[in-house]
Design a protein around this motif. Structure first.
Motif, PDB file in Angstrom:
ATOM      1  N   GLU A 218       0.833  -1.182   0.000  1.00 14.75           N
ATOM      2  CA  GLU A 218       0.000   0.000   0.000  1.00 14.75           C
ATOM      3  C   GLU A 218       0.881   1.249   0.000  1.00 14.75           C
ATOM      4  N   LEU A 219       0.246   2.403  -0.163  1.00 17.34           N
ATOM      5  CA  LEU A 219       0.978   3.674  -0.192  1.00 17.34           C
ATOM      6  C   LEU A 219       1.830   3.838   1.054  1.00 17.34           C
ATOM      7  N   ALA A 220       1.252   3.575   2.223  1.00 18.33           N
ATOM      8  CA  ALA A 220       1.996   3.768   3.472  1.00 18.33           C
ATOM      9  C   ALA A 220       3.227   2.867   3.530  1.00 18.33           C
ATOM     10  N   ASP A 221       3.129   1.653   2.979  1.00 20.60           N
ATOM     11  CA  ASP A 221       4.274   0.736   2.980  1.00 20.60           C
ATOM     12  C   ASP A 221       5.394   1.262   2.093  1.00 20.60           C
ATOM     13  N   ALA A 222       5.034   1.670   0.877  1.00 16.86           N
ATOM     14  CA  ALA A 222       6.045   2.173  -0.056  1.00 16.86           C
ATOM     15  C   ALA A 222       6.676   3.464   0.472  1.00 16.86           C
ATOM     16  N   TRP A 223       5.855   4.345   1.064  1.00 14.48           N
ATOM     17  CA  TRP A 223       6.383   5.596   1.608  1.00 14.48           C
ATOM     18  C   TRP A 223       7.361   5.331   2.747  1.00 14.48           C
ATOM     19  N   GLU A 224       7.048   4.372   3.600  1.00 11.89           N
ATOM     20  CA  GLU A 224       7.931   4.070   4.725  1.00 11.89           C
ATOM     21  C   GLU A 224       9.308   3.616   4.232  1.00 11.89           C
ATOM     22  N   VAL A 225       9.330   2.789   3.197  1.00  4.49           N
ATOM     23  CA  VAL A 225      10.605   2.332   2.640  1.00  4.49           C
ATOM     24  C   VAL A 225      11.398   3.509   2.089  1.00  4.49           C
ATOM     25  N   LEU A 226      10.743   4.366   1.312  1.00  2.57           N
ATOM     26  CA  LEU A 226      11.427   5.504   0.699  1.00  2.57           C
ATOM     27  C   LEU A 226      11.867   6.518   1.751  1.00  2.57           C
ATOM     28  N   ARG A 227      11.013   6.751   2.748  1.00  2.43           N
ATOM     29  CA  ARG A 227      11.366   7.700   3.804  1.00  2.43           C
ATOM     30  C   ARG A 227      12.619   7.247   4.540  1.00  2.43           C
TER      31      ARG A 227
END
Length: 325
Positions: A218-227
């Motif tokens: 999900e968006l939150a998962d991908a954002w956490e990795v990139l962050r």
């Protein structure tokens, strides 16, 4: 509390229709058995709710049943009117819709809570933009939004920082993220997560092809990795410097992203030693604006580069008569 949980179940069923018991349990952080007990309690209270077991089963309200339920506490009412990142709604073209939604919520609030909610909206303001962020190219989010909500692939013409030419990418978007007033597109490129600043997108085209996201991400998962990739990116160059004590607080605030560790300060002396991390030697030139307030102690190549850069500035501003020309 059980009453709050029952209300949460009722609101979820009204908005979602049939919901698997396991999903309700995960959302409410209780067991599936507790969910079924809560459903029985709702039914006993006259709510037409029923459960169907099996692979495609779930919990559902009787078709056509609606109830005007708010059940908001005073704190929940206040929370609704503390609007973080108000500029985000403007950027997405939702500022008028937000105002309309809040008016409807206000009308639905229990009468005793309305004054507190109104007072909160006048007394609490959250501005998520950074001080002195400087002018930025306006981000056109419309096409990015269209792709995100239509679940379509995107073709981007994108200019990276420090580059003059644009590059073309075909990406699979997860969604948009506003970080400290800057909008980012989170997307997969060739099944790997990528981050694109919206104000660096020169053009975007929604393709007919359906989006190809990684299963279960999900968006939150991908954002956490990139962050984490951005925040934990380590520099290859360790720099030791000393900072005049009267400038230390400002220096630490402005250079937090390059600090290798918090300085060990005993509160005495004119200078405080700090340790920094940079990617390359020239990146340490960010220390030049501090002039004599900051001195690099090591490594020697950074001292030499700073000295050369300072000498070039001196030559630029030295009167012609002084340099013999």
């Amino acid at each position: 509390m059980k009453s709050g949980r029952l209300l949460s179940i009722l609101l979820l069923l009204q908005t979602r229709g049939r919901v698997p018991a396991r999903e309700l349990a995960d959302r409410l952080e209780v067991s599936v058995r507790t969910v079924y007990r809560d459903v029985e309690a709702l039914s006993a209270a006259g709510v037409p709710v029923y459960a169907e077991r099996g692979r495609h089963g779930g919990i559902e309200l009787l078709a056509g049943f609606r109830t005007d339920v708010t059940g908001l506490t005073a704190d929940e009412s206040r929370a609704l009117f503390i609007l973080a990142a108000q500029g985000a709604h403007v950027a997405l073209g939702l500022d008028q819709a937000l105002g309309s939604a809040l008016r409807k919520v206000m009308a639905a609030l229990p009468a005793p809570h309305r004054p507190a909610a109104e007072e909160t909206s006048r007394r609490i303001l959250v501005d998520a933009t950074r001080w002195k962020g400087g002018p930025r190219r306006a981000a056109d989010l419309q096409v990015l939004q269209d792709a995100v909500f239509a679940d379509r692939r995107l073709r981007l013409r994108y200019r990276h920082s420090g580059e003059r030419e644009t590059r073309t990418y075909t990406v699979d978007p997860y969604g948009l993220v506003s970080k400290a007033g800057v909008w980012y597109l989170v997307a997969d490129r060739r099944a790997r997560p990528r981050l694109f600043r919206a104000d660096r997108v020169r053009s975007a085209t929604v393709l007919d092809d359906p989006v190809r996201r990684r299963p279960g991400v999900e968006l939150a998962d991908a954002w956490e990795v990139l962050r984490r990739q951005v925040e934990e990116r380590t520099g290859g160059l360790d720099v030791t410097a000393r900072v005049r004590r009267e400038r230390l607080d400002m220096f630490l605030r402005l250079n937090a992203g390059h600090l290798a560790e918090l300085p060990d300060d005993d509160g005495t002396g004119e200078w405080v030693t700090v340790r920094l991390s940079y990617g390359v030697v020239r990146e340490a030139r960010q220390l030049l604006p501090y002039a004599a307030e900051v001195e690099v102690l090591s490594p020697p190549e950074v001292r030499e580069d700073l000295a050369a850069a300072a000498a070039s500035v001196t030559r630029l501003y030295r009167p012609a008569a002084e340099d013999g020309s």
